[in-house]
Design an enzyme around this catalytic site. Structure first.
Site, PDB file in Angstrom:
ATOM      1  N   ARG A 158      46.249  44.378  57.440  1.00 39.15           N
ATOM      2  CA  ARG A 158      47.050  45.169  56.991  1.00 39.15           C
ATOM      3  C   ARG A 158      46.233  46.461  56.813  1.00 39.15           C
ATOM      4  NH1 ARG A 158      47.484  43.875  50.699  1.00 39.15           N
ATOM      5  NH2 ARG A 158      45.530  42.664  50.513  1.00 39.15           N
TER       6      ARG A 158
ATOM      7  N   ARG B  95      40.366  53.567  51.868  1.00 37.20           N
ATOM      8  CA  ARG B  95      38.959  52.958  51.344  1.00 37.20           C
ATOM      9  C   ARG B  95      37.917  53.537  52.192  1.00 37.20           C
ATOM     10  NH1 ARG B  95      38.497  46.395  51.593  1.00 37.20           N
ATOM     11  NH2 ARG B  95      38.836  46.624  53.846  1.00 37.20           N
TER      12      ARG B  95
ATOM     13  N   ASP C  54      34.597  36.627  55.739  1.00 43.58           N
ATOM     14  CA  ASP C  54      35.176  37.996  56.122  1.00 43.58           C
ATOM     15  C   ASP C  54      35.075  38.845  55.228  1.00 43.58           C
ATOM     16  OD1 ASP C  54      37.033  35.790  55.182  1.00 43.58           O
ATOM     17  OD2 ASP C  54      38.311  37.237  55.270  1.00 43.58           O
TER      18      ASP C  54
HETATM   19  P1  AMP Z   1      41.754  39.102  52.354  1.00 46.20           P
HETATM   20  O1  AMP Z   1      42.134  37.731  51.554  1.00 46.20           O
HETATM   21  O2  AMP Z   1      42.480  40.395  51.686  1.00 46.20           O
HETATM   22  O3  AMP Z   1      40.456  39.064  52.419  1.00 46.20           O
HETATM   23  O4  AMP Z   1      42.427  38.839  53.637  1.00 46.20           O
HETATM   24  C1  AMP Z   1      42.356  38.021  54.512  1.00 46.20           C
HETATM   25  C2  AMP Z   1      43.282  38.130  55.951  1.00 46.20           C
HETATM   26  O5  AMP Z   1      44.483  38.014  55.555  1.00 46.20           O
HETATM   27  C3  AMP Z   1      42.531  39.516  56.393  1.00 46.20           C
HETATM   28  O6  AMP Z   1      42.608  39.324  58.115  1.00 46.20           O
HETATM   29  C4  AMP Z   1      43.637  40.299  56.052  1.00 46.20           C
HETATM   30  O7  AMP Z   1      44.186  41.376  56.984  1.00 46.20           O
HETATM   31  C5  AMP Z   1      45.046  39.217  56.040  1.00 46.20           C
HETATM   32  N1  AMP Z   1      45.819  39.842  55.137  1.00 46.20           N
HETATM   33  C6  AMP Z   1      46.041  39.990  53.826  1.00 46.20           C
HETATM   34  N2  AMP Z   1      47.294  40.427  53.383  1.00 46.20           N
HETATM   35  C7  AMP Z   1      48.104  40.611  54.407  1.00 46.20           C
HETATM   36  C8  AMP Z   1      49.279  40.995  54.582  1.00 46.20           C
HETATM   37  N3  AMP Z   1      50.117  41.444  53.648  1.00 46.20           N
HETATM   38  N4  AMP Z   1      49.644  41.176  56.016  1.00 46.20           N
HETATM   39  C9  AMP Z   1      49.136  41.147  56.975  1.00 46.20           C
HETATM   40  N5  AMP Z   1      47.665  40.572  56.825  1.00 46.20           N
HETATM   41  C10 AMP Z   1      47.343  40.307  55.558  1.00 46.20           C
HETATM   42 MG    MG Z   2      39.389  40.603  53.433  1.00 50.57          MG
END
Ligand code: AMP
Ligand code: MG
Length: 486
Positions: free
Chosen positions: A93, A176, A252
């Protein structure tokens, strides 16, 4: 619209890396973007001037609807151990609009978060809600003011579209800024594809971009591992100093350049308890306050695994060398932690009993549910509303020992107070104050947030009328929980 007199100086090096690492991806346009906040002071640091652009055009720009020339948007691929489980991920995203060079030739990633679906979106909608994006804005800017390495927030726009979570929420895009978005997970992604050639390309790219001083090392990969380890140790020590809990330290979300990244369920601890967890999804307390050093060590071991073959041609020898480096973690961490705590207590030099003195205070704070930030404020003679707890007999006994130790400093009260003031914040973004600001912003009232942001700009300084920002949350707020904000 002329978006080209702003000062953009794009030099998009990451987009030239092997195609396995990225996908060309435009932000998906949004319906009716509206600028909510723009960070003027950060704009200046970046040598960008938005003052001549009207709000409507700024909204188009920061929603990704219209891109400045020279940008070259991509989504980056990465993998990650999420709560210990390995997954192939990527910007699901977000898109990296480009790399901008300041006048001093510092390189910054300019990324839109919440910019729509990408090939890495899996089942997600690629979007973000206003609350979590403003939350990232507030906390990352506060972290910067607290002197902690972090990604920054340049702007937030509302998209004019709803996102569907538990309910319908207003959508938003955050701009960001980061030294880069290269993660431990980026190396894991390449390692998983088993293309040795790409690993070397990414490795050389990282050394060139972030650690050029390693170029002349005898063993570049080993030195990169040690450097990243030291950066991450310093970062976690900073978190422990101010009571910050990241909340989702998946690989990540660990930046190779040592910035705090991905403000999801993070929050600041109020009452001191080493087991504090705010995130609703962290049922086992994997990412609790006191687990942060252990977890970062675990994450660094995952990083080491990716570059073993670059450390030594002989795999067994490579493992041996990397293991030895990772095993030095505790010694380095503990020494730095002890020194950080000495600073918090204004202790100069070293005394054999320092660790005991520090542990006694922390144990007392834990038992008596003392506020982490305010306890150090009390020791600095800072005023705040409720300090009856510090009349406790055991605290007074401890305080006498502390004062005896201060005598060993062999210098003035002024000096040790100056040291304490440089490391102990008076103001942190307290959870209930952040929530208050977000609730008002959701109702189109930005005043509360702007006031909070102003107070957070000078966390170590005495300011007028801030008692309200210093008070721990009311009892009704004791079970504060955070959510990933996806
Ligand atoms: P995060 O927990 O924010 O570090 O995200 C973990 C993964 O989930 C990353 O690859 C993000 O890009 C993906 N991600 C989080 N929210 C969304 C969303 N609403 N749509 C698509 N991918 C998402
Ligand atoms: Mg992340």
């Amino acid at each position: 619209m002329n978006l080209d007199n702003i000062g953009w100086t794009f030099d998009n090096t990451y987009s030239k890396l092997p195609s396995d690492l990225l996908t060309k991806q435009h932000p998906i346009p949004v319906k009716s973007p509206k600028l909510i906040i723009l960070n003027e002071s950060l704009s200046k640091d970046l040598d960008l001037d938005f003052t001549k652009i009207n709000d409507q055009n700024l909204s188009q720009l920061f929603s990704g609807n219209i891109l400045p020339s020279g940008s070259n948007p991509i989504a980056q691929a990465y993998a990650g151990h999420q709560f210990g489980h390995f997954t192939m991920l990527g910007d699901g995203r977000a898109v990296l609009m480009g790399e901008h060079l300041s006048k001093k030739k510092e390189r910054f990633d300019i990324q839109f978060k919440g910019s729509g679906k990408t090939p890495y979106s899996r089942s997600g909608d690629g979007r973000a809600a206003l609350g979590p994006m403003l939350r990232e804005y507030i906390i990352s800017e506060s972290m910067h003011a607290l002197g902690v390495p972090t990604t920054r927030s340049l702007a937030v726009v509302k998209t004019g579209e709803n996102v569907i979570r538990e309910t319908h929420l207003p959508g938003a895009v955050l701009t960001r800024i980061a030294a880069s978005h290269i993660r431990v997970g980026t190396f894991q992604y390449i390692a998983a594809t088993q293309k040795q050639q790409n690993l070397k390309i990414l490795f050389d790219y990282v050394i060139n971009r972030h650690y050029p001083n390693i170029k002349n090392s005898k063993n570049q990969a080993l030195d990169l591992l040690k450097t990243v380890m030291n950066k991450q140790i310093d970062l976690v020590i900073d978190w422990m100093r101010i009571g910050f809990i990241h909340g989702v330290m998946n690989t990540d979300n660990v930046s190779i350049c040592g910035e705090t990244i991905d403000y999801g369920p993070c929050a600041f601890m109020d009452t001191y308890n080493p087991e504090t967890v705010f995130s609703s999804i962290d049922q086992q307390g994997r990412y609790s306050f006191s687990n942060q050093p252990k977890i970062i060590k675990w994450n660094l071991a995952r990083f080491a695994e990716c570059i073993i073959t670059l450390i030594d041609d002989n795999k067994d020898r490579g493992i041996e060398i990397a293991t030895e480096a990772i095993n030095s973690f505790e010694k380095i961490y503990e020494e730095k932690w002890l020194n950080m705590m000495r600073d918090k207590l204004g202790l100069f030099g070293e005394d054999i009993n320092d660790q005991i003195l520090i542990m006694e205070l922390l144990t007392w704070m834990h038992k008596n549910k003392a506020d982490y930030t305010n306890t150090f404020c009390f020791l600095m003679n800072e005023k705040f509303s409720d300090n009856k707890i510090y009349n406790d007999e055991n605290f007074l006994i401890w305080k006498e020992k502390w004062q005896d130790r201060l005598k060993l400093n062999n210098n003035s009260q002024e000096k040790y107070l100056k040291l304490m003031h440089s490391v102990n914040p008076i103001i942190i973004p307290r959870n209930h104050k952040v929530e208050e600001a977000l609730a008002a912003a959701n109702d189109d009232n930005l005043e509360v947030m702007n006031k909070l942001l102003t107070v957070l700009e000078k966390p170590y300084e005495k300011q007028n009328d801030i008692t309200d920002f210093q008070s721990p949350p009311p009892l009704s707020n004791k079970n504060y929980q955070t959510f990933c904000g996806t």
